[in-house]
Design a protein around this motif. Structure first.
Motif, mmCIF file in Angstrom:
data_model
loop_
_atom_site.group_PDB
_atom_site.id
_atom_site.type_symbol
_atom_site.label_atom_id
_atom_site.label_comp_id
_atom_site.label_asym_id
_atom_site.label_seq_id
_atom_site.Cartn_x
_atom_site.Cartn_y
_atom_site.Cartn_z
ATOM 1 N N GLU A 126 36.304 33.663 28.454
ATOM 2 C CA GLU A 126 35.590 32.584 27.369
ATOM 3 C C GLU A 126 36.858 32.390 26.580
ATOM 4 O O GLU A 126 36.944 30.776 25.758
ATOM 5 C CB GLU A 126 34.630 32.981 26.299
ATOM 6 N N LEU A 127 37.698 32.763 26.066
ATOM 7 C CA LEU A 127 38.076 33.254 24.983
ATOM 8 C C LEU A 127 39.524 32.977 24.792
ATOM 9 O O LEU A 127 40.777 33.383 24.280
ATOM 10 C CB LEU A 127 38.342 34.146 23.203
ATOM 11 N N ASP A 128 39.814 32.279 26.162
ATOM 12 C CA ASP A 128 41.485 32.276 26.699
ATOM 13 C C ASP A 128 42.088 31.154 26.227
ATOM 14 O O ASP A 128 41.572 29.858 25.705
ATOM 15 C CB ASP A 128 41.799 31.714 28.189
ATOM 16 N N ASP A 129 43.355 31.448 25.075
ATOM 17 C CA ASP A 129 43.656 30.790 23.871
ATOM 18 C C ASP A 129 45.183 30.017 24.781
ATOM 19 O O ASP A 129 45.362 28.695 24.014
ATOM 20 C CB ASP A 129 43.602 31.005 22.396
ATOM 21 N N ARG A 130 45.014 30.073 25.827
ATOM 22 C CA ARG A 130 46.582 29.499 26.209
ATOM 23 C C ARG A 130 46.256 28.742 27.843
ATOM 24 O O ARG A 130 47.025 27.650 27.566
ATOM 25 C CB ARG A 130 47.310 30.376 26.603
ATOM 26 N N VAL A 131 44.902 29.210 28.171
ATOM 27 C CA VAL A 131 44.326 27.897 28.620
ATOM 28 C C VAL A 131 42.671 27.723 28.557
ATOM 29 O O VAL A 131 42.484 28.762 28.965
ATOM 30 C CB VAL A 131 44.379 28.872 30.625
ATOM 31 N N PRO A 132 42.721 26.507 27.615
ATOM 32 C CA PRO A 132 40.946 26.509 27.383
ATOM 33 C C PRO A 132 40.045 26.547 28.763
ATOM 34 O O PRO A 132 40.217 25.426 29.631
ATOM 35 C CB PRO A 132 41.283 25.180 26.157
ATOM 36 N N LEU A 133 39.204 27.189 28.240
ATOM 37 C CA LEU A 133 37.938 26.982 29.515
ATOM 38 C C LEU A 133 37.484 26.037 29.660
ATOM 39 O O LEU A 133 37.765 25.304 31.117
ATOM 40 C CB LEU A 133 36.861 27.956 28.458
ATOM 41 N N PRO B 259 31.967 26.997 41.223
ATOM 42 C CA PRO B 259 32.151 27.523 40.244
ATOM 43 C C PRO B 259 33.321 28.747 39.738
ATOM 44 O O PRO B 259 34.350 29.189 40.594
ATOM 45 C CB PRO B 259 31.539 28.203 41.411
ATOM 46 N N ILE B 260 32.700 28.916 38.591
ATOM 47 C CA ILE B 260 33.889 29.472 37.615
ATOM 48 C C ILE B 260 33.487 30.824 36.733
ATOM 49 O O ILE B 260 32.133 30.504 36.120
ATOM 50 C CB ILE B 260 34.222 28.358 36.780
ATOM 51 N N LEU B 261 33.719 31.759 37.352
ATOM 52 C CA LEU B 261 33.191 32.887 36.397
ATOM 53 C C LEU B 261 34.163 32.894 34.828
ATOM 54 O O LEU B 261 34.971 33.257 35.343
ATOM 55 C CB LEU B 261 33.119 33.930 37.164
ATOM 56 N N VAL B 262 32.781 32.668 34.465
ATOM 57 C CA VAL B 262 33.454 33.277 32.714
ATOM 58 C C VAL B 262 33.357 34.272 32.264
ATOM 59 O O VAL B 262 32.130 34.881 32.426
ATOM 60 C CB VAL B 262 32.672 32.150 31.729
#
Length: 198
Positions: free
Chosen positions: A150-157, A170-173
């Motif tokens: 959810e908080l990925d700062d390198r690859v924004p969700l 589908p994406i599992l967050v």
């Protein structure tokens, strides 16, 4: 190409898992904590695990090729392992840049009519990411588990959702998880094991 092998626990292996590491330009290698954990987890679950070092990493020759040559190398490794163990199911597992490479490999195998048995992609880049790098991530990935923090700062969700939306992938967050799943690696471990449990 240097390939690290994690032998399966038990007798007959459940299959072959090829596990790929994060961005070499940022210090990624086969012993990075995420692919290392996934490889150990899978070998303990009975998988024969191969962890290649990408071009220019460790004892692998060549130079970084933005995922193009790396995908060709993993396809060659896949072909070799399938020739040595015909009929064995093969799972593709990748983290970060390794997930991008595995997406390319999964797409190429599907186009050949030889899809991977399962694919697990964690922290996969798509679109523009930190450092002004751009990734054209393939779509139409059969049986793919895509996990993102959810908080990925390198690859924004948002970038991964933009990739997923046209194909309804589908994406599992994982709530509260950063790019490296810090403090959330047990969750990632469980998700990958569950996807490969069939």
């Amino acid at each position: 190409m240097e390939v690290l092998i994690d032998l399966p626990k038990g007798s007959a292996p459940r299959g072959i898992a090829i596990v790929c590491h994060p961005q070499p330009l940022l210090g990624g290698h086969a012993m990075h904590k995420v692919p290392h954990l996934l490889a150990r987890t899978l070998s303990e679950a009975g998988w024969f695990v191969a962890r290649p070092n990408f071009r220019g990493v460790g004892r692998s020759g060549g130079a970084h090729d933005a995922g193009i040559g790396e995908a060709q190398d993993v396809l060659a490794l896949h072909a070799q392992m399938c020739a040595e163990q015909p009929g064995v199911r093969v799972a593709l597992v990748g983290f970060s840049f390794g997930a991008f490479v595995q997406a390319k490999v999964a797409h190429a195998l599907a186009q050949r009519g030889q899809p991977a048995w399962r694919t697990c992609l964690a922290g996969m880049p798509s679109g523009e990411v930190e450092g002004q790098r751009r990734y054209e991530t393939p779509v139409d990935l059969p049986d793919a588990l895509v996990v993102h923090g959810e908080l990925d700062d390198r690859v924004p969700l948002a970038a991964v959702l933009d990739w997923a939306r046209p194909q309804s992938q589908p994406i599992l967050v994982v709530p509260g998880a950063d790019h490296f799943f810090t403090g959330k690696l047990p969750v990632l471990r469980r998700l990958v094991l569950a996807h490969l449990a069939g």
